[in-house]
Design an enzyme around this catalytic site. Structure first.
Site, mmCIF file in Angstrom:
data_model
loop_
_atom_site.group_PDB
_atom_site.id
_atom_site.type_symbol
_atom_site.label_atom_id
_atom_site.label_comp_id
_atom_site.label_asym_id
_atom_site.label_seq_id
_atom_site.Cartn_x
_atom_site.Cartn_y
_atom_site.Cartn_z
ATOM 1 N N GLY A 258 6.043 4.501 8.462
ATOM 2 C CA GLY A 258 5.553 5.872 8.705
ATOM 3 C C GLY A 258 5.744 6.712 10.075
ATOM 4 O O GLY A 258 7.093 6.672 10.797
ATOM 5 N N LYS B 141 0.781 -1.277 -0.154
ATOM 6 C CA LYS B 141 -0.017 -0.601 -0.216
ATOM 7 C C LYS B 141 1.028 1.264 0.324
ATOM 8 O O LYS B 141 1.815 1.725 1.128
ATOM 9 C CB LYS B 141 -1.231 0.479 1.770
ATOM 10 C CG LYS B 141 -2.306 0.641 1.560
ATOM 11 C CD LYS B 141 -2.484 2.534 1.138
ATOM 12 C CE LYS B 141 -1.951 3.116 2.499
ATOM 13 N NZ LYS B 141 -1.619 4.407 1.838
ATOM 14 N N GLU C 250 -0.594 7.805 -0.124
ATOM 15 C CA GLU C 250 -1.829 8.907 -1.518
ATOM 16 C C GLU C 250 -0.616 9.566 -1.667
ATOM 17 O O GLU C 250 -1.247 9.703 -3.028
ATOM 18 C CB GLU C 250 -2.850 8.611 -0.254
ATOM 19 C CG GLU C 250 -2.607 10.954 0.688
ATOM 20 C CD GLU C 250 -3.113 10.330 1.801
ATOM 21 O OE1 GLU C 250 -4.188 11.268 1.434
ATOM 22 O OE2 GLU C 250 -3.563 9.759 2.852
ATOM 23 N N CYS D 62 13.261 10.173 7.957
ATOM 24 C CA CYS D 62 13.159 9.884 9.420
ATOM 25 C C CYS D 62 14.216 9.977 10.344
ATOM 26 O O CYS D 62 14.227 10.263 10.950
ATOM 27 C CB CYS D 62 12.701 8.411 8.907
ATOM 28 S SG CYS D 62 13.158 6.844 7.996
ATOM 29 N N GLU E 191 9.243 1.005 11.335
ATOM 30 C CA GLU E 191 9.815 1.779 10.916
ATOM 31 C C GLU E 191 9.595 2.988 10.725
ATOM 32 O O GLU E 191 9.251 3.785 10.168
ATOM 33 C CB GLU E 191 10.098 1.762 9.074
ATOM 34 C CG GLU E 191 11.443 1.565 9.298
ATOM 35 C CD GLU E 191 12.788 0.755 10.258
ATOM 36 O OE1 GLU E 191 13.302 0.760 10.920
ATOM 37 O OE2 GLU E 191 12.718 -0.389 9.476
ATOM 38 N N GLY F 236 1.623 4.108 13.759
ATOM 39 C CA GLY F 236 2.705 2.759 14.385
ATOM 40 C C GLY F 236 2.217 2.293 15.363
ATOM 41 O O GLY F 236 1.610 1.016 15.555
HETATM 42 P P1 NAP Z 1 1.532 8.501 8.148
HETATM 43 O O1 NAP Z 1 0.102 8.865 7.812
HETATM 44 O O2 NAP Z 1 1.950 7.671 9.278
HETATM 45 O O3 NAP Z 1 1.504 7.314 7.072
HETATM 46 C C1 NAP Z 1 2.171 6.480 6.477
HETATM 47 C C2 NAP Z 1 1.444 4.981 5.717
HETATM 48 O O4 NAP Z 1 0.169 5.157 5.862
HETATM 49 C C3 NAP Z 1 0.470 5.788 4.484
HETATM 50 O O5 NAP Z 1 0.830 4.760 3.207
HETATM 51 C C4 NAP Z 1 -1.002 5.954 5.268
HETATM 52 O O6 NAP Z 1 -1.367 5.980 4.419
HETATM 53 C C5 NAP Z 1 -0.908 4.690 5.875
HETATM 54 N N1 NAP Z 1 -1.748 4.670 7.305
HETATM 55 C C6 NAP Z 1 -2.323 5.434 7.777
HETATM 56 N N2 NAP Z 1 -2.773 5.420 8.741
HETATM 57 C C7 NAP Z 1 -3.240 4.212 9.023
HETATM 58 C C8 NAP Z 1 -4.321 3.011 9.413
HETATM 59 N N3 NAP Z 1 -4.744 4.056 9.766
HETATM 60 N N4 NAP Z 1 -3.531 1.950 9.043
HETATM 61 C C9 NAP Z 1 -2.532 1.771 8.147
HETATM 62 N N5 NAP Z 1 -1.764 2.525 7.531
HETATM 63 C C10 NAP Z 1 -2.282 3.708 7.541
HETATM 64 O O7 NAP Z 1 2.505 9.435 7.523
HETATM 65 P P2 NAP Z 1 1.935 10.697 6.814
HETATM 66 O O8 NAP Z 1 0.862 10.924 6.840
HETATM 67 O O9 NAP Z 1 2.930 10.140 5.739
HETATM 68 O O10 NAP Z 1 3.337 11.549 7.164
HETATM 69 C C11 NAP Z 1 2.780 11.825 8.429
HETATM 70 C C12 NAP Z 1 4.044 11.986 9.047
HETATM 71 O O11 NAP Z 1 4.895 10.927 9.529
HETATM 72 C C13 NAP Z 1 5.410 12.998 9.202
HETATM 73 O O12 NAP Z 1 5.178 14.197 8.824
HETATM 74 C C14 NAP Z 1 6.406 12.370 9.418
HETATM 75 O O13 NAP Z 1 6.108 12.557 10.738
HETATM 76 C C15 NAP Z 1 5.999 10.705 9.660
HETATM 77 N N6 NAP Z 1 6.742 9.859 8.329
HETATM 78 C C16 NAP Z 1 7.686 9.188 9.016
HETATM 79 C C17 NAP Z 1 8.433 8.920 8.573
HETATM 80 C C18 NAP Z 1 9.574 7.630 8.350
HETATM 81 O O14 NAP Z 1 10.070 7.222 7.244
HETATM 82 N N7 NAP Z 1 10.124 7.019 9.475
HETATM 83 C C19 NAP Z 1 8.336 8.499 6.743
HETATM 84 C C20 NAP Z 1 7.104 9.436 6.455
HETATM 85 C C21 NAP Z 1 6.668 9.935 7.166
HETATM 86 P P3 NAP Z 1 -2.103 7.586 3.417
HETATM 87 O O15 NAP Z 1 -1.143 7.893 2.825
HETATM 88 O O16 NAP Z 1 -3.497 7.134 3.454
HETATM 89 O O17 NAP Z 1 -1.790 8.506 4.563
HETATM 90 MG MG MG Z 2 -2.049 9.953 6.016
#
Ligand code: NAP
Ligand code: MG
Length: 493
Positions: free
Chosen positions: A235, A182, A185, A291, A257, A240
């Protein structure tokens, strides 16, 4: 990979069982170029019914398809072919990644090269999975078989889209798992384009499926599904935690991660030029959407004022621009949502600390989610800008007195993904290395990442490791086989 260019208002369905498959609801969502704010593609928005289809395909491919009996050698060969396809299409994929994420083209090119290397690495590792013979008593034989975990759900973020897909798909395929990916988005396009070559390299239908959609719907359905054996997630820590809770109901294996608030520590005796570069590179590469970003810059008091000044001077040279321009060192943030999020931290930072440079939207851009590289100094480690992951081009500089203070401040965080220490004193360097609670520690550098070495966090940065043999391990089960060599009956009753 298809020869047609699919970057102009392309529509993408889901990739299930080797076929482009319409989603149940027919709803689509737009994908943007964050530098122009224009829509560049429309992508299927999946729900429970679509996830059901993907799980059915992945389950069948794992349980009874040709993949189940594909040898390790042949799986390795397929991985090498995937790497070759990536290399053949690297220019086009880098451009697409660049347009979709806003990252500078030069960085996107590095990412795509790393994607190919990742598939090559795991192609080689596929045939090096070994069991053990266990020293049980002489009248028996005990050995272990290493078997694939099963169907892996893989949920990835938007900062390194195809690279994060590779970090998850390559070890899973090497192990013999089947996958449902997945993508984020915001950035699904390179993974979807990649799917066009799966049949050509000999991946049987159903082995890799790609589900587009939102996290709360498609992602959540994947995590909850009883037909999925493992979830690998990269993410935010907040998501997580939701994943661990949901996965508990079916007791799936989970690897996480997550983010960080990584310290980058500078001592007086470190090389000056290298330090200033390293401080900037550590936090501003990929617009700070990393990250492991070195977002807390800890500087020894003796050099602190000069350090802030030198960083500020050099930061003026960071060239913001169009992602496709080869001179650009920083593009826009990935989305309006992320732009707003980081902007709110800029406003907060102005209250919590002093601004050395940046703090605003750069005036020269009419469109695009651009923000200035920003350095806050005189930051207290208790400030929110020092505690919360911002995930944008925002540095917080924090002074420290002694080595013990540096260690204490560095470890005073919920996270533990990465850290770096800069000094010429090897005694000090290794004392600090051993004291830091983080999964990756660099000495006199920050950010280099190699597929041969493990990647993952301590504390709330998650658990499990990616890359290297550690990454493969997460996709393997261990079966112990006991063979009785004694023909006499047990004679118990
Ligand atoms: P996120 O919300 O954690 O999204 C990461 C992935 O998880 C996306 O594919 C997201 O889908 C999916 N997801 C969201 N809610 C979920 C749920 N309830 N169940 C299963 N999967 C779900 O992160 P983001 O919106 O991309 O960014 C928000 C914050 O995450 C950033 O500001 C940063 O702090 C952190 N982040 C960390 C990393 C890392 O490498 N550690 C990378 C990116 C972001 P959608 O695409 O639809 O949201
Ligand atoms: Mg998101």
């Amino acid at each position: 990979m298809s020869s047609s260019t699919k970057t102009e208002f392309q529509t993408y369905d889901n990739f299930i069982n080797g076929e482009w498959t319409k989603n149940a609801s027919g709803e689509m969502f737009p994908v943007y170029d964050p530098s122009t704010e224009e829509v560049i593609a429309q992508v299927a928005s999946s729900n429970q019914a679509d996830v059901e289809k993907a799980v059915k395909a992945a389950r069948a491919a794992f349980d009874s398809g040709p993949w189940a009996t594909t040898s390790a050698q042949d799986r390795g060969r397929i991985l090498f072919k995937l790497a070759e396809k990536i290399r053949q299409n690297s220019a086009r994929l880098a451009e697409l990644e660049c347009r979709n994420t806003g990252k500078p083209i030069v960085e996107a090119e590095y990412d795509i090269a790393d994607v190919a290397t990742c598939f090559e690495y795991y192609g080689g590792l596929a045939t090096k999975v070994l069991g053990s013979v266990n020293p049980v008593p002489a009248n028996a034989l005990s050995f272990t078989l290493r078997e694939p975990v099963g169907v892996a759900g893989q949920i990835i973020p938007w900062n390194y889209p195809l690279l994060m897909a590779a970090w998850k798909l390559a070890p899973a395929l090497a192990a013999g798992c089947t996958c449902i990916l997945k993508p984020a988005e915001q950035t699904p396009l390179t993974a979807l384009e990649f799917a066009n070559c799966f049949a050509e390299v000999g991946l049987p239908p159903g082995v890799v499926n790609i589900i587009n959609g939102l996290g709360e719907t498609a992602g959540a359905a994947l995590v909850a599904h009883p037909g999925v054996d493992k979830i690998a997630f990269t993410g935010s820590a907040a998501v997580g935690k939701l994943i661990v809770k949901s996965a508990a109901d079916t007791l799936k294996r989970v690897t996480l991660e997550l983010g960080g608030k990584s310290p980058n520590i500078f001592f007086t005796d470190a090389d000056w030029e290298a330090s200033i570069d390293g401080a900037l590179f550590g936090v501003f590469i990929n617009q700070g959407e990393v990250c492991s970003a070195g977002s807390r810059i800890l500087v020894e008091k003796k050099i602190y004022p000069q350090f802030v000044e030198a960083m500020t001077e050099k930061a003026k040279r960071i060239k913001l621009g169009a992602p496709l321009d080869r001179e650009t060192k920083m593009g826009p943030l990935v989305s309006k949502e992320q732009y707003d999020r980081v902007s709110s931290y800029l406003e907060l930072g102005k209250k919590e600390a002093k601004v050395a440079i940046g703090g605003n939207r750069p005036r020269e851009f009419g469109k695009g989610f651009y923000l200035e590289p920003t350095i806050f100094y005189d930051v207290d480690n208790t400030a929110r800008i020092a505690r919360e992951e911002i995930f944008g081009p925002v540095a917080t500089v924090i002074p420290f007195e002694a080595e013990s203070d540096a260690i204490r401040i560095a470890n005073d965080t919920l996270y533990g993904l990465a850290a770096a220490v800069w000094t010429r004193d090897i005694y000090k360097a290794f004392r600090v290395v051993k004291s830091l609670r983080a999964g990756i520690v660099w000495v006199n550098h920050m950010q280099p990442t190699y597929v041969e070495a493990p990647w993952g966090g301590y504390k709330q940065s998650g658990f499990g490791r990616e890359l290297g043999p550690w990454g493969l391990e997460e996709y393997l089960e261990t079966k112990q086989v006991f063979v009785n060599l004694d023909e006499a009956p047990i004679n118990w009753y």
